[in-house]
Design an enzyme around this catalytic site. Structure first.
Site, PDB file in Angstrom:
ATOM      1  N   TYR A  60     -21.737  15.885 -38.976  1.00 55.56           N
ATOM      2  CA  TYR A  60     -20.320  15.044 -38.641  1.00 55.56           C
ATOM      3  C   TYR A  60     -19.446  15.423 -39.755  1.00 55.56           C
ATOM      4  CZ  TYR A  60     -23.707  12.291 -35.832  1.00 55.56           C
ATOM      5  OH  TYR A  60     -24.563  12.011 -34.952  1.00 55.56           O
ATOM      6  N   SER A 206     -25.118   6.677 -28.063  1.00 53.37           N
ATOM      7  CA  SER A 206     -24.365   6.695 -26.792  1.00 53.37           C
ATOM      8  C   SER A 206     -24.678   5.480 -25.805  1.00 53.37           C
ATOM      9  CB  SER A 206     -24.089   7.927 -26.076  1.00 53.37           C
ATOM     10  OG  SER A 206     -23.482   9.211 -26.838  1.00 53.37           O
ATOM     11  N   GLY A 209     -22.405   4.860 -22.855  1.00 50.51           N
ATOM     12  CA  GLY A 209     -22.070   6.043 -22.035  1.00 50.51           C
ATOM     13  C   GLY A 209     -20.749   6.567 -22.785  1.00 50.51           C
ATOM     14  N   ARG A 210     -20.949   6.943 -23.807  1.00 50.73           N
ATOM     15  CA  ARG A 210     -19.590   7.302 -24.681  1.00 50.73           C
ATOM     16  C   ARG A 210     -18.203   6.655 -24.425  1.00 50.73           C
ATOM     17  NH1 ARG A 210     -22.014  12.147 -26.046  1.00 50.73           N
ATOM     18  NH2 ARG A 210     -23.700  12.937 -24.760  1.00 50.73           N
ATOM     19  N   GLY A 211     -18.674   5.273 -24.456  1.00 53.62           N
ATOM     20  CA  GLY A 211     -17.489   4.355 -24.131  1.00 53.62           C
ATOM     21  C   GLY A 211     -17.327   3.999 -22.697  1.00 53.62           C
ATOM     22  N   PHE A 212     -17.736   4.727 -21.980  1.00 54.37           N
ATOM     23  CA  PHE A 212     -17.372   4.517 -20.456  1.00 54.37           C
ATOM     24  C   PHE A 212     -17.907   3.129 -19.888  1.00 54.37           C
ATOM     25  CE2 PHE A 212     -17.285   5.077 -15.843  1.00 54.37           C
ATOM     26  CZ  PHE A 212     -16.148   6.028 -15.549  1.00 54.37           C
ATOM     27  N   LEU A 213     -19.152   2.630 -20.341  1.00 57.54           N
ATOM     28  CA  LEU A 213     -19.464   1.413 -19.796  1.00 57.54           C
ATOM     29  C   LEU A 213     -18.652   0.224 -20.382  1.00 57.54           C
ATOM     30  CD1 LEU A 213     -23.281   2.530 -20.227  1.00 57.54           C
ATOM     31  CD2 LEU A 213     -22.043   2.282 -18.153  1.00 57.54           C
TER      32      LEU A 213
END
Length: 332
Positions: A60, A206, A209-213
């Site tokens: 990172y 995640s 969901g990589r922020g989607f949720l």
């Protein structure tokens, strides 16, 4: 903050994924620009709240994330449980392949200790399985580092079931980290049962969901150049529309509890098994505090059935990654 077991100790039931402070490939993070003063406040607020499980990695940045985390919490080191990772070959600031040779593992361990400003790494993961190095050699090297006090616990990230079984036979695996959430449930068939049966903590990355949720997302094309989500297949076109139907189901459950979609998604993970410790990432204190609230959210059997029905295994539209090389490195 509630606690969950990891190895012979315990950590906060919800950790903090630190990748967003300096994503892979440079100081401009994968999920938008970073306010580093706010990021420092996030780390301190996490410790204040009892969120002590902090997850970083040499890749990172590369390297910048470990330096940032180490510098920020230097005066509070004893309050934190730091996880970091090895396993990539990094040349001129870029990943150029996998490397889990014993000598390289030892080199990375020493370098990570310096960057983190500490005398031990609490949890040291192999970031991705290296097919060129037998997992038995990796475990032997990690056991040496454990015996000498350089690391406390051993982890694997994204192992396949055969690799995990071989590793557990060769040494003591304390934690497995893989992607797991309502929209990525592939580990349920084999990895999760193995971890449960063998006393191994499972750490979902995640988990939102990589922020989607969270539902607070835009279509891929609406993100700036350089943002990871512009190229995420699950954010694109018809996939976006299909996946938003899952978010609607999560929001329906959230409304019943006067909670947020993010809290429901995390509470669903926590309800799957007592050895699951999600590590949502965030760069804002408000989101950190929101995520922490999931530890106290009890979902009913009806809630869990509704979420399972809305998010069947394999039901998410779109591949996990747009880059085939990244897909090849999971479940190794």
């Amino acid at each position: 903050m509630k606690r969950r077991s990891l190895g012979t100790t315990d950590v906060s039931a919800i950790g903090l994924g630190c990748m967003g402070f300096a994503g892979v490939g440079g100081m401009r993070a994968m999920y938008g620009d970073v306010d580093f003063e706010e990021a420092r406040r996030v780390l301190h607020r996490a410790l204040d709240m009892g969120i002590d499980f902090l997850d970083t990695a040499e890749v990172y940045g590369p390297f910048l994330n470990e330096e940032f985390v180490g510098e920020t919490i230097r005066d509070r080191r004893e309050e934190a449980f730091i996880a970091t990772k090895f396993g990539f070959r990094i040349e001129e600031g870029k990943v150029s392949g996998l490397d889990s040779r014993p000598a390289h593992i030892q080199e990375v361990c020493e370098a990570s200790l310096r960057r983190l400003g500490t005398d031990r790494i609490d949890l040291f993961y192999q970031h991705r399985v290296d097919p060129a190095v037998p997992i038995e050699e990796v475990m032997e090297t990690l056991e040496v580092l454990r015996r000498t006090g350089k690391i406390r616990f051993i982890g694997l990230s994204e192992p396949g079931p055969e690799t995990l079984a071989r590793a557990a036979k060769a040494g003591r695996v304390d934690a497995v980290q893989s992607e797991y959430s309502l929209w990525e449930r592939g580990v349920e068939a084999d990895i999760l049962p193995f971890c449960r049966d063998n006393g191994i903590a499972f750490v979902p990355y995640s988990p939102l969901g990589r922020g989607f949720l969270t539902g607070a997302v835009k279509r891929a094309e609406d993100y700036e150049e350089g943002d990871y989500r512009r190229n995420d297949p699950r954010y694109q076109g018809e996939n976006f529309d299909a996946n938003m139907r899952l978010v609607d189901a999560v929001k329906t459950v959230a409304a019943r509890h006067e909670a947020t979609a993010a809290q429901v998604a995390l509470a669903w993970l926590l309800a799957q098994a007592d050895n699951i410790i999600p590590i949502p990432g965030t760069k804002k204190r408000s989101r950190l505090e929101e995520n922490a609230g999931a530890a106290d959210l009890a979902l009913s059997k009806e809630d869990l059935r509704a979420l399972d029905a809305a998010a069947p295994v394999g039901g998410t539209a779109g591949e996990r990654y747009s880059n085939p090389a990244m897909l090849k490195m999971v479940r190794g």
